[in-house]
Motif scaffolding. Structure first.
Motif, PDB file in Angstrom:
ATOM      1  N   GLY A 232     -22.906  -6.566  49.968  1.00 34.86           N
ATOM      2  CA  GLY A 232     -24.211  -6.162  50.472  1.00 34.86           C
ATOM      3  C   GLY A 232     -24.372  -4.662  50.634  1.00 34.86           C
ATOM      4  O   GLY A 232     -23.560  -3.865  50.156  1.00 34.86           O
ATOM      5  N   GLY A 233     -25.416  -4.288  51.344  1.00 34.62           N
ATOM      6  CA  GLY A 233     -25.802  -2.886  51.468  1.00 34.62           C
ATOM      7  C   GLY A 233     -24.741  -1.983  52.055  1.00 34.62           C
ATOM      8  O   GLY A 233     -24.672  -0.796  51.720  1.00 34.62           O
ATOM      9  N   LYS A 234     -23.899  -2.514  52.941  1.00 29.20           N
ATOM     10  CA  LYS A 234     -22.862  -1.684  53.555  1.00 29.20           C
ATOM     11  C   LYS A 234     -21.877  -1.142  52.524  1.00 29.20           C
ATOM     12  O   LYS A 234     -21.211  -0.134  52.766  1.00 29.20           O
ATOM     13  CB  LYS A 234     -22.100  -2.484  54.613  1.00 29.20           C
ATOM     14  CG  LYS A 234     -22.902  -2.783  55.870  1.00 29.20           C
ATOM     15  CD  LYS A 234     -22.054  -3.519  56.884  1.00 29.20           C
ATOM     16  CE  LYS A 234     -22.852  -3.837  58.144  1.00 29.20           C
ATOM     17  NZ  LYS A 234     -22.035  -4.588  59.128  1.00 29.20           N
ATOM     18  N   ALA A 235     -21.778  -1.841  51.395  1.00 28.47           N
ATOM     19  CA  ALA A 235     -20.834  -1.406  50.362  1.00 28.47           C
ATOM     20  C   ALA A 235     -21.455  -0.432  49.372  1.00 28.47           C
ATOM     21  O   ALA A 235     -20.758   0.080  48.493  1.00 28.47           O
ATOM     22  CB  ALA A 235     -20.289  -2.618  49.610  1.00 28.47           C
ATOM     23  N   ALA A 236     -22.745  -0.158  49.511  1.00 31.57           N
ATOM     24  CA  ALA A 236     -23.425   0.725  48.558  1.00 31.57           C
ATOM     25  C   ALA A 236     -23.214   2.190  48.932  1.00 31.57           C
ATOM     26  O   ALA A 236     -24.161   2.955  49.111  1.00 31.57           O
ATOM     27  CB  ALA A 236     -24.907   0.386  48.498  1.00 31.57           C
ATOM     28  N   THR A 237     -21.960   2.586  49.037  1.00 30.51           N
ATOM     29  CA  THR A 237     -21.626   3.971  49.358  1.00 30.51           C
ATOM     30  C   THR A 237     -21.425   4.759  48.069  1.00 30.51           C
ATOM     31  O   THR A 237     -21.237   4.182  46.991  1.00 30.51           O
ATOM     32  CB  THR A 237     -20.335   4.042  50.189  1.00 30.51           C
ATOM     33  OG1 THR A 237     -19.235   3.582  49.374  1.00 30.51           O
ATOM     34  CG2 THR A 237     -20.432   3.164  51.433  1.00 30.51           C
ATOM     35  N   ASN A 238     -21.435   6.065  48.188  1.00 28.71           N
ATOM     36  CA  ASN A 238     -21.221   6.903  47.006  1.00 28.71           C
ATOM     37  C   ASN A 238     -19.881   6.615  46.350  1.00 28.71           C
ATOM     38  O   ASN A 238     -19.765   6.589  45.120  1.00 28.71           O
ATOM     39  CB  ASN A 238     -21.308   8.382  47.391  1.00 28.71           C
ATOM     40  CG  ASN A 238     -22.716   8.800  47.769  1.00 28.71           C
ATOM     41  OD1 ASN A 238     -23.693   8.158  47.369  1.00 28.71           O
ATOM     42  ND2 ASN A 238     -22.840   9.862  48.545  1.00 28.71           N
ATOM     43  N   GLU A 239     -18.858   6.390  47.185  1.00 27.86           N
ATOM     44  CA  GLU A 239     -17.524   6.144  46.637  1.00 27.86           C
ATOM     45  C   GLU A 239     -17.466   4.816  45.889  1.00 27.86           C
ATOM     46  O   GLU A 239     -16.876   4.722  44.811  1.00 27.86           O
ATOM     47  CB  GLU A 239     -16.478   6.164  47.752  1.00 27.86           C
ATOM     48  CG  GLU A 239     -15.049   6.061  47.232  1.00 27.86           C
ATOM     49  CD  GLU A 239     -14.004   6.157  48.329  1.00 27.86           C
ATOM     50  OE1 GLU A 239     -12.809   6.189  47.994  1.00 27.86           O
ATOM     51  OE2 GLU A 239     -14.383   6.182  49.518  1.00 27.86           O
ATOM     52  N   VAL A 240     -18.081   3.789  46.466  1.00 26.70           N
ATOM     53  CA  VAL A 240     -18.100   2.482  45.805  1.00 26.70           C
ATOM     54  C   VAL A 240     -18.862   2.565  44.490  1.00 26.70           C
ATOM     55  O   VAL A 240     -18.405   2.068  43.450  1.00 26.70           O
ATOM     56  CB  VAL A 240     -18.730   1.411  46.724  1.00 26.70           C
ATOM     57  CG1 VAL A 240     -19.024   0.131  45.941  1.00 26.70           C
ATOM     58  CG2 VAL A 240     -17.803   1.105  47.892  1.00 26.70           C
TER      59      VAL A 240
END
Length: 254
Positions: free
Chosen positions: A151-159
Motif C-alpha cells: 500500500g501507500g506506506k511503501a510508496a517511498t522514493n527508495e522503494v
C-alpha cells in the motif's frame, strides 16, 4: 485428521505447547488431508501459535505438492495475523527472511505481501528492499510483489527506485513483478522515472513483462496520461501477444 479438526474447533483454548508441537508434526504427515487440517488448526490457535516454529512449519507447507495444503498454510498466516498480534507474526516472518534456505526467504516475502498494509512497517519495508538484492531470483521476485502489496506506506522514493531498477533485472519474472508492483502502488508511484521505466518495459523482449507494463501504466492515473504513454500503449495494441494487446486497450480506456 479428526484430531486436527478437534483442535481447530477448540481454537485458542487448545493452544498449549504440546498441542502446537503435535500440529507442527502433523504438517509433515504422509496424508495430505492431515497436513491440510493441521495447517488450518494452527491458524485458529491465536497468539500462542505465532512462534518462529509455527511460521517455519507453515512456510514449508506452502511448498507442499498438494494445493489444499498450500492453501491451508496461506489461510493460516492470514488467520494468525487477525487472531494474534500482527507484530508477532511479522516478527517471525522477518526472522524467516534471514534463513539460509532460499525457499524459506521466498515464502516469508510472499507471506508478508499477503498480509498487505498490516505489515507495512519500516522494518518490513527495509527487509523487503534488502530481499530485492537476494542472489536467488525467486526471492527477488516475491520481494518485488510484496512491496507492491503493502500500500501507500511503501510508496517511498527508495522503494520506487528499487522497483525501477528491478524492471531491468536479468530474470524476466523479476522484471514483470516489478512492473506489477509499480502499478499496484498507483498514483503515488506516478513519477516521471516510473513512467519512463514502464514505457521502456512495454518494449521488453518478454511478453509477460510487456503486458504487465501496460497494465501498470493504466493504474497510474492522470499523471500517466502523457503523449509518450499513449503512444507506447497504442503501439502495444499491435503486440504479437494477445495479453499485451488486451492490457494496452484496457489502459487506454482508463
Amino acid at each position: 485428521m479428526r484430531a486436527c479438526e478437534a483442535f481447530r474447533n477448540l481454537a485458542e483454548n487448545a493452544a498449549t505447547n504440546e498441542v502446537i508441537a503435535a500440529l507442527i508434526n502433523a504438517t509433515r504427515d504422509k496424508d495430505s488431508h492431515v497436513r491440510w487440517k493441521a495447517c488450518e488448526a494452527l491458524g485458529e490457535l491465536g497468539e500462542k501459535a505465532a512462534t518462529n516454529e509455527v511460521v517455519a512449519a507453515l512456510l514449508n507447507a506452502r511448498r507442499d505438492k498438494d494445493s489444499y495444503v498450500q492453501l491451508g498454510a496461506s489461510e493460516a498466516f492470514r488467520n494468525l495475523a487477525e487472531k494474534a498480534a500482527t507484530n508477532e507474526v511479522v516478527a517471525a516472518l522477518l526472522n524467516a527472511m534471514r534463513d539460509e534456505e532460499s525457499y524459506v526467504r521466498m515464502g516469508a516475502c510472499e507471506a508478508l505481501g499477503e498480509l498487505g498494509e498490516k505489515a507495512a512497517t519500516n522494518e518490513v519495508i527495509a527487509a523487503l528492499l534488502n530481499a530485492t538484492r537476494d542472489k536467488d531470483y525467486h526471492v527477488r521476485r516475491e520481494a518485488c510483489q510484496a512491496l507492491g502489496n503493502l500500500g501507500g506506506k511503501a510508496a517511498t522514493n527508495e522503494v520506487i527506485a528499487t522497483l525501477i531498477n528491478a524492471t531491468r533485472d536479468e530474470i524476466y519474472g523479476v522484471r514483470w513483478r516489478a512492473c506489477e508492483a509499480l502499478g499496484n502502488l498507483g498514483a503515488k508511484a506516478a513519477a516521471n522515472e516510473v513512467i519512463a521505466a514502464l514505457i521502456n518495459a512495454t518494449r521488453n523482449e518478454d511478453s509477460d513483462v510487456r503486458w504487465k507494463a501496460c497494465e501498470a501504466l493504466g493504474k497510474l492515473g492522470e499523471k500517466a496520461a502523457t503523449y509518450e504513454v499513449i503512444a507506447a500503449l497504442m503501439n502495444a495494441t499491435r503486440d504479437a501477444d494477445s495479453y499485451g494487446r488486451r492490457e494496452a486497450c484496457q489502459a487506454l480506456r482508463r
